[in-house]
Design a protein around this motif. Structure first.
Motif, mmCIF file in Angstrom:
data_model
loop_
_atom_site.group_PDB
_atom_site.id
_atom_site.type_symbol
_atom_site.label_atom_id
_atom_site.label_comp_id
_atom_site.label_asym_id
_atom_site.label_seq_id
_atom_site.Cartn_x
_atom_site.Cartn_y
_atom_site.Cartn_z
ATOM 1 N N GLY A 95 0.791 -1.220 0.000
ATOM 2 C CA GLY A 95 0.000 0.000 0.000
ATOM 3 C C GLY A 95 0.829 1.278 0.000
ATOM 4 N N ASP A 96 2.119 1.186 0.339
ATOM 5 C CA ASP A 96 2.990 2.364 0.355
ATOM 6 C C ASP A 96 3.220 2.886 -1.053
ATOM 7 O OD1 ASP A 96 3.308 2.134 3.093
ATOM 8 O OD2 ASP A 96 5.407 1.495 3.004
ATOM 9 N N LYS A 97 3.187 4.192 -1.203
ATOM 10 C CA LYS A 97 3.601 4.850 -2.442
ATOM 11 C C LYS A 97 5.106 5.039 -2.343
ATOM 12 C CE LYS A 97 -0.678 5.767 -3.777
ATOM 13 N NZ LYS A 97 -1.336 4.928 -4.725
ATOM 14 N N VAL A 98 5.811 4.663 -3.389
ATOM 15 C CA VAL A 98 7.269 4.714 -3.368
ATOM 16 C C VAL A 98 7.838 5.333 -4.630
ATOM 17 C CG1 VAL A 98 7.522 2.732 -1.816
ATOM 18 C CG2 VAL A 98 7.436 2.352 -4.283
ATOM 19 N N ARG A 99 9.094 5.720 -4.514
ATOM 20 C CA ARG A 99 9.921 6.118 -5.660
ATOM 21 C C ARG A 99 11.096 5.176 -5.646
ATOM 22 N NH1 ARG A 99 10.156 12.362 -6.533
ATOM 23 N NH2 ARG A 99 12.169 11.625 -7.160
ATOM 24 N N PHE A 100 11.520 4.728 -6.823
ATOM 25 C CA PHE A 100 12.544 3.688 -6.874
ATOM 26 C C PHE A 100 13.349 3.747 -8.160
ATOM 27 C CE2 PHE A 100 8.822 2.043 -8.934
ATOM 28 C CZ PHE A 100 9.294 1.271 -9.981
ATOM 29 N N VAL A 101 14.470 3.040 -8.125
ATOM 30 C CA VAL A 101 15.300 2.850 -9.312
ATOM 31 C C VAL A 101 15.362 1.355 -9.565
ATOM 32 C CG1 VAL A 101 17.599 3.094 -10.333
ATOM 33 C CG2 VAL A 101 16.683 4.912 -8.868
ATOM 34 N N ALA A 102 15.063 0.955 -10.783
ATOM 35 C CA ALA A 102 15.140 -0.456 -11.179
ATOM 36 C C ALA A 102 16.219 -0.604 -12.239
ATOM 37 C CB ALA A 102 13.801 -0.933 -11.728
ATOM 38 N N ALA A 103 16.918 -1.712 -12.177
ATOM 39 C CA ALA A 103 17.954 -2.036 -13.165
ATOM 40 C C ALA A 103 17.735 -3.479 -13.615
ATOM 41 C CB ALA A 103 19.340 -1.853 -12.555
ATOM 42 N N ASN A 104 18.503 -3.898 -14.600
ATOM 43 C CA ASN A 104 18.360 -5.249 -15.145
ATOM 44 C C ASN A 104 19.716 -5.944 -15.255
ATOM 45 O OD1 ASN A 104 17.176 -7.502 -16.262
ATOM 46 N ND2 ASN A 104 16.818 -6.582 -18.258
ATOM 47 N N PRO A 105 20.443 -6.050 -14.121
ATOM 48 C CA PRO A 105 21.757 -6.710 -14.203
ATOM 49 C C PRO A 105 21.602 -8.210 -14.411
ATOM 50 C CG PRO A 105 21.229 -6.205 -11.923
ATOM 51 C CD PRO A 105 20.129 -5.609 -12.788
ATOM 52 N N GLY A 106 22.270 -8.723 -15.392
ATOM 53 C CA GLY A 106 22.240 -10.162 -15.659
ATOM 54 C C GLY A 106 20.865 -10.695 -15.998
ATOM 55 N N GLY A 107 19.982 -9.831 -16.508
ATOM 56 C CA GLY A 107 18.644 -10.267 -16.897
ATOM 57 C C GLY A 107 17.675 -10.426 -15.732
ATOM 58 N N LYS A 108 18.050 -9.946 -14.545
ATOM 59 C CA LYS A 108 17.157 -10.030 -13.381
ATOM 60 C C LYS A 108 16.725 -8.618 -12.997
ATOM 61 C CE LYS A 108 19.098 -14.242 -11.520
ATOM 62 N NZ LYS A 108 19.611 -14.934 -10.342
ATOM 63 N N LEU A 109 15.450 -8.320 -13.177
ATOM 64 C CA LEU A 109 14.948 -7.002 -12.819
ATOM 65 C C LEU A 109 15.105 -6.810 -11.314
ATOM 66 C CD1 LEU A 109 11.806 -6.932 -15.093
ATOM 67 C CD2 LEU A 109 13.908 -5.628 -15.372
ATOM 68 N N THR A 110 15.823 -5.761 -10.942
ATOM 69 C CA THR A 110 16.229 -5.559 -9.554
ATOM 70 C C THR A 110 16.014 -4.115 -9.131
ATOM 71 O OG1 THR A 110 17.922 -7.253 -9.851
ATOM 72 C CG2 THR A 110 18.185 -5.797 -7.966
ATOM 73 N N ILE A 111 15.457 -3.935 -7.943
ATOM 74 C CA ILE A 111 15.333 -2.611 -7.342
ATOM 75 C C ILE A 111 16.670 -2.305 -6.678
ATOM 76 C CG2 ILE A 111 14.149 -1.194 -5.619
ATOM 77 C CD1 ILE A 111 12.386 -1.986 -8.022
ATOM 78 N N THR A 112 17.296 -1.194 -7.093
ATOM 79 C CA THR A 112 18.584 -0.827 -6.534
ATOM 80 C C THR A 112 18.450 0.287 -5.498
ATOM 81 O OG1 THR A 112 18.973 0.735 -8.344
ATOM 82 C CG2 THR A 112 19.810 -1.529 -8.616
ATOM 83 N N ARG A 113 17.301 0.957 -5.486
ATOM 84 C CA ARG A 113 17.031 2.039 -4.535
ATOM 85 C C ARG A 113 15.541 2.190 -4.401
ATOM 86 N NH1 ARG A 113 18.361 8.342 -5.784
ATOM 87 N NH2 ARG A 113 17.290 9.187 -3.990
ATOM 88 N N ILE A 114 15.076 2.407 -3.166
ATOM 89 C CA ILE A 114 13.643 2.627 -2.951
ATOM 90 C C ILE A 114 13.478 3.569 -1.773
ATOM 91 C CG2 ILE A 114 13.296 0.631 -1.454
ATOM 92 C CD1 ILE A 114 10.588 0.204 -3.014
ATOM 93 N N GLU A 115 12.487 4.456 -1.873
ATOM 94 C CA GLU A 115 12.198 5.386 -0.803
ATOM 95 C C GLU A 115 10.708 5.724 -0.819
ATOM 96 O OE1 GLU A 115 13.116 9.690 -2.858
ATOM 97 O OE2 GLU A 115 14.857 8.504 -2.228
ATOM 98 N N ALA A 116 10.209 6.140 0.337
ATOM 99 C CA ALA A 116 8.804 6.539 0.429
ATOM 100 C C ALA A 116 8.585 7.770 -0.444
ATOM 101 C CB ALA A 116 8.429 6.828 1.871
ATOM 102 N N ALA A 117 7.465 7.802 -1.158
ATOM 103 C CA ALA A 117 7.131 8.973 -1.978
ATOM 104 C C ALA A 117 6.717 10.103 -1.044
ATOM 105 C CB ALA A 117 6.015 8.631 -2.950
ATOM 106 N N ARG A 118 7.035 11.313 -1.427
ATOM 107 C CA ARG A 118 6.691 12.482 -0.594
ATOM 108 C C ARG A 118 5.537 13.219 -1.186
ATOM 109 N NH1 ARG A 118 11.703 13.404 2.505
ATOM 110 N NH2 ARG A 118 13.215 12.019 1.585
#
Length: 104
Positions: free
Chosen positions: A81-104
């Protein structure tokens, strides 16, 4: 032309930095935060399900999907239920969240 690029490739393999360098490069170029909503947190599986807007750095349209997390401690900071802001990457073909924070 291939011979000219061979030494650089061989050098990166010799130092064992090829894969991490790619992951860092993807994360660096993905500096723009995307917006989403947490749908599910799976701490045991080290995964998070997000409903997200467009992911420009991955050329993905808005959808709901499961991501791996780069650091399992990120999952302690969010809940469904949390609203977030994040960075996603695709290292080695695996979608990965590299950073996440609560949306303001």
């Amino acid at each position: 032309m291939a011979a000219a690029s061979l030494p650089a490739r061989a050098q990166s393999h010799a130092h064992g930095h090829d894969a991490p360098a790619k992951a860092v490069k993807v994360a660096d170029t993905a500096g723009e935060l995307s917006e989403g909503e947490v749908r599910k947190v799976d701490k045991a599986g080290k995964k998070i399900t997000l409903r997200h807007g467009p992911l420009k750095n991955l050329d993905m349209p808005p959808m709901t999907m499961v991501f791996q997390v780069g650091d399992p401690a990120m999952l302690d900071k969010v809940k469904a239920g949390d609203k977030v802001r994040f960075v996603a990457a695709n290292p080695g073909g695996k979608l990965t969240i590299t950073r996440i924070e609560a949306a303001r």
